[in-house]
Design a protein around this motif. Sequence first.
Motif, PDB file in Angstrom:
ATOM      1  N   ILE A   9      12.074  32.214  38.523  1.00  7.74           N
ATOM      2  CA  ILE A   9      12.577  31.175  37.621  1.00  7.74           C
ATOM      3  C   ILE A   9      11.414  30.482  36.922  1.00  7.74           C
ATOM      4  O   ILE A   9      11.454  30.250  35.706  1.00  7.74           O
ATOM      5  CB  ILE A   9      13.457  30.166  38.389  1.00  7.74           C
ATOM      6  CG1 ILE A   9      14.754  30.849  38.827  1.00  7.74           C
ATOM      7  CG2 ILE A   9      13.748  28.931  37.550  1.00  7.74           C
ATOM      8  CD1 ILE A   9      15.599  30.030  39.774  1.00  7.74           C
ATOM      9  N   LEU A  10      10.368  30.169  37.659  1.00  8.40           N
ATOM     10  CA  LEU A  10       9.194  29.534  37.070  1.00  8.40           C
ATOM     11  C   LEU A  10       8.537  30.452  36.042  1.00  8.40           C
ATOM     12  O   LEU A  10       8.178  30.006  34.938  1.00  8.40           O
ATOM     13  CB  LEU A  10       8.191  29.159  38.166  1.00  8.40           C
ATOM     14  CG  LEU A  10       6.914  28.489  37.681  1.00  8.40           C
ATOM     15  CD1 LEU A  10       7.235  27.149  37.034  1.00  8.40           C
ATOM     16  CD2 LEU A  10       5.943  28.310  38.826  1.00  8.40           C
ATOM     17  N   LEU A  11       8.388  31.733  36.367  1.00  7.95           N
ATOM     18  CA  LEU A  11       7.815  32.685  35.416  1.00  7.95           C
ATOM     19  C   LEU A  11       8.674  32.816  34.167  1.00  7.95           C
ATOM     20  O   LEU A  11       8.148  32.896  33.054  1.00  7.95           O
ATOM     21  CB  LEU A  11       7.651  34.057  36.078  1.00  7.95           C
ATOM     22  CG  LEU A  11       6.511  34.187  37.071  1.00  7.95           C
ATOM     23  CD1 LEU A  11       6.595  35.521  37.793  1.00  7.95           C
ATOM     24  CD2 LEU A  11       5.176  34.030  36.377  1.00  7.95           C
ATOM     25  N   PHE A  12       9.985  32.838  34.331  1.00  9.94           N
ATOM     26  CA  PHE A  12      10.892  32.933  33.189  1.00  9.94           C
ATOM     27  C   PHE A  12      10.680  31.770  32.226  1.00  9.94           C
ATOM     28  O   PHE A  12      10.529  31.967  31.024  1.00  9.94           O
ATOM     29  CB  PHE A  12      12.343  32.958  33.667  1.00  9.94           C
ATOM     30  CG  PHE A  12      13.325  32.915  32.550  1.00  9.94           C
ATOM     31  CD1 PHE A  12      13.600  34.055  31.816  1.00  9.94           C
ATOM     32  CD2 PHE A  12      13.965  31.730  32.224  1.00  9.94           C
ATOM     33  CE1 PHE A  12      14.512  34.019  30.772  1.00  9.94           C
ATOM     34  CE2 PHE A  12      14.874  31.683  31.183  1.00  9.94           C
ATOM     35  CZ  PHE A  12      15.148  32.830  30.453  1.00  9.94           C
ATOM     36  N   PHE A  13      10.623  30.546  32.752  1.00  7.52           N
ATOM     37  CA  PHE A  13      10.450  29.384  31.884  1.00  7.52           C
ATOM     38  C   PHE A  13       9.053  29.327  31.271  1.00  7.52           C
ATOM     39  O   PHE A  13       8.901  28.941  30.110  1.00  7.52           O
ATOM     40  CB  PHE A  13      10.774  28.093  32.633  1.00  7.52           C
ATOM     41  CG  PHE A  13      12.253  27.857  32.756  1.00  7.52           C
ATOM     42  CD1 PHE A  13      13.001  27.513  31.651  1.00  7.52           C
ATOM     43  CD2 PHE A  13      12.892  28.017  33.962  1.00  7.52           C
ATOM     44  CE1 PHE A  13      14.357  27.315  31.745  1.00  7.52           C
ATOM     45  CE2 PHE A  13      14.252  27.824  34.079  1.00  7.52           C
ATOM     46  CZ  PHE A  13      14.996  27.473  32.962  1.00  7.52           C
ATOM     47  N   CYS A  14       8.055  29.734  32.021  1.00  9.48           N
ATOM     48  CA  CYS A  14       6.692  29.750  31.471  1.00  9.48           C
ATOM     49  C   CYS A  14       6.573  30.746  30.325  1.00  9.48           C
ATOM     50  O   CYS A  14       6.061  30.419  29.250  1.00  9.48           O
ATOM     51  CB  CYS A  14       5.685  30.089  32.560  1.00  9.48           C
ATOM     52  SG  CYS A  14       5.408  28.752  33.730  1.00  9.48           S
ATOM     53  N   TYR A  15       7.072  31.965  30.521  1.00  9.74           N
ATOM     54  CA  TYR A  15       6.986  32.977  29.473  1.00  9.74           C
ATOM     55  C   TYR A  15       7.904  32.651  28.298  1.00  9.74           C
ATOM     56  O   TYR A  15       7.592  32.967  27.151  1.00  9.74           O
ATOM     57  CB  TYR A  15       7.272  34.366  30.022  1.00  9.74           C
ATOM     58  CG  TYR A  15       6.091  34.949  30.754  1.00  9.74           C
ATOM     59  CD1 TYR A  15       4.965  35.355  30.063  1.00  9.74           C
ATOM     60  CD2 TYR A  15       6.097  35.069  32.141  1.00  9.74           C
ATOM     61  CE1 TYR A  15       3.872  35.887  30.719  1.00  9.74           C
ATOM     62  CE2 TYR A  15       5.013  35.598  32.810  1.00  9.74           C
ATOM     63  CZ  TYR A  15       3.898  35.999  32.099  1.00  9.74           C
ATOM     64  OH  TYR A  15       2.814  36.520  32.747  1.00  9.74           O
ATOM     65  N   SER A  16       9.024  32.001  28.557  1.00  8.28           N
ATOM     66  CA  SER A  16       9.906  31.568  27.467  1.00  8.28           C
ATOM     67  C   SER A  16       9.195  30.540  26.585  1.00  8.28           C
ATOM     68  O   SER A  16       9.269  30.607  25.354  1.00  8.28           O
ATOM     69  CB  SER A  16      11.188  30.962  28.017  1.00  8.28           C
ATOM     70  OG  SER A  16      11.937  31.921  28.690  1.00  8.28           O
ATOM     71  N   PHE A  17       8.516  29.603  27.210  1.00  4.92           N
ATOM     72  CA  PHE A  17       7.787  28.588  26.461  1.00  4.92           C
ATOM     73  C   PHE A  17       6.656  29.218  25.651  1.00  4.92           C
ATOM     74  O   PHE A  17       6.457  28.887  24.485  1.00  4.92           O
ATOM     75  CB  PHE A  17       7.238  27.508  27.396  1.00  4.92           C
ATOM     76  CG  PHE A  17       6.445  26.463  26.678  1.00  4.92           C
ATOM     77  CD1 PHE A  17       7.089  25.491  25.941  1.00  4.92           C
ATOM     78  CD2 PHE A  17       5.065  26.462  26.718  1.00  4.92           C
ATOM     79  CE1 PHE A  17       6.362  24.528  25.250  1.00  4.92           C
ATOM     80  CE2 PHE A  17       4.333  25.514  26.038  1.00  4.92           C
ATOM     81  CZ  PHE A  17       4.989  24.534  25.301  1.00  4.92           C
ATOM     82  N   ILE A  18       5.926  30.139  26.258  1.00  5.20           N
ATOM     83  CA  ILE A  18       4.828  30.807  25.558  1.00  5.20           C
ATOM     84  C   ILE A  18       5.364  31.601  24.369  1.00  5.20           C
ATOM     85  O   ILE A  18       4.781  31.577  23.282  1.00  5.20           O
ATOM     86  CB  ILE A  18       4.036  31.706  26.529  1.00  5.20           C
ATOM     87  CG1 ILE A  18       3.276  30.841  27.532  1.00  5.20           C
ATOM     88  CG2 ILE A  18       3.081  32.621  25.778  1.00  5.20           C
ATOM     89  CD1 ILE A  18       2.700  31.605  28.695  1.00  5.20           C
ATOM     90  N   GLY A  19       6.476  32.281  24.542  1.00  2.00           N
ATOM     91  CA  GLY A  19       7.080  33.041  23.452  1.00  2.00           C
ATOM     92  C   GLY A  19       7.539  32.141  22.316  1.00  2.00           C
ATOM     93  O   GLY A  19       7.359  32.451  21.139  1.00  2.00           O
ATOM     94  N   TRP A  20       8.156  31.004  22.666  1.00  2.00           N
ATOM     95  CA  TRP A  20       8.607  30.050  21.642  1.00  2.00           C
ATOM     96  C   TRP A  20       7.408  29.490  20.882  1.00  2.00           C
ATOM     97  O   TRP A  20       7.430  29.394  19.659  1.00  2.00           O
ATOM     98  CB  TRP A  20       9.383  28.914  22.302  1.00  2.00           C
ATOM     99  CG  TRP A  20       9.701  27.808  21.374  1.00  2.00           C
ATOM    100  CD1 TRP A  20      10.726  27.754  20.470  1.00  2.00           C
ATOM    101  CD2 TRP A  20       8.989  26.574  21.231  1.00  2.00           C
ATOM    102  NE1 TRP A  20      10.689  26.572  19.787  1.00  2.00           N
ATOM    103  CE2 TRP A  20       9.636  25.824  20.222  1.00  2.00           C
ATOM    104  CE3 TRP A  20       7.867  26.036  21.852  1.00  2.00           C
ATOM    105  CZ2 TRP A  20       9.195  24.566  19.847  1.00  2.00           C
ATOM    106  CZ3 TRP A  20       7.438  24.788  21.470  1.00  2.00           C
ATOM    107  CH2 TRP A  20       8.098  24.071  20.478  1.00  2.00           C
ATOM    108  N   LEU A  21       6.352  29.161  21.603  1.00  2.00           N
ATOM    109  CA  LEU A  21       5.155  28.609  20.977  1.00  2.00           C
ATOM    110  C   LEU A  21       4.513  29.644  20.051  1.00  2.00           C
ATOM    111  O   LEU A  21       4.129  29.332  18.921  1.00  2.00           O
ATOM    112  CB  LEU A  21       4.158  28.167  22.055  1.00  2.00           C
ATOM    113  CG  LEU A  21       2.928  27.411  21.590  1.00  2.00           C
ATOM    114  CD1 LEU A  21       3.343  26.097  20.938  1.00  2.00           C
ATOM    115  CD2 LEU A  21       2.027  27.146  22.781  1.00  2.00           C
TER     116      LEU A  21
END
Length: 47
Positions: A9-21
């Motif tokens: 779950i933590l990896l999902f949110f971290c990579y989602s944020f990086i992708g959005w950025l």
Amino acid sequence: MRFTIDDLILLFFCYSFIGWLWETIYCSIRERAFQYRGFLMGPYFPV
């Protein structure tokens, strides 16, 4: 290497944020103005 559900779950949110950025920066550079990517508040982009 094994991941717990909390890690996933933590990896999902971290990579989602990086992708959005990444997408926001790329589109802003291409349009030469800030481009807000998404209609939700925060770095969420439903696909």
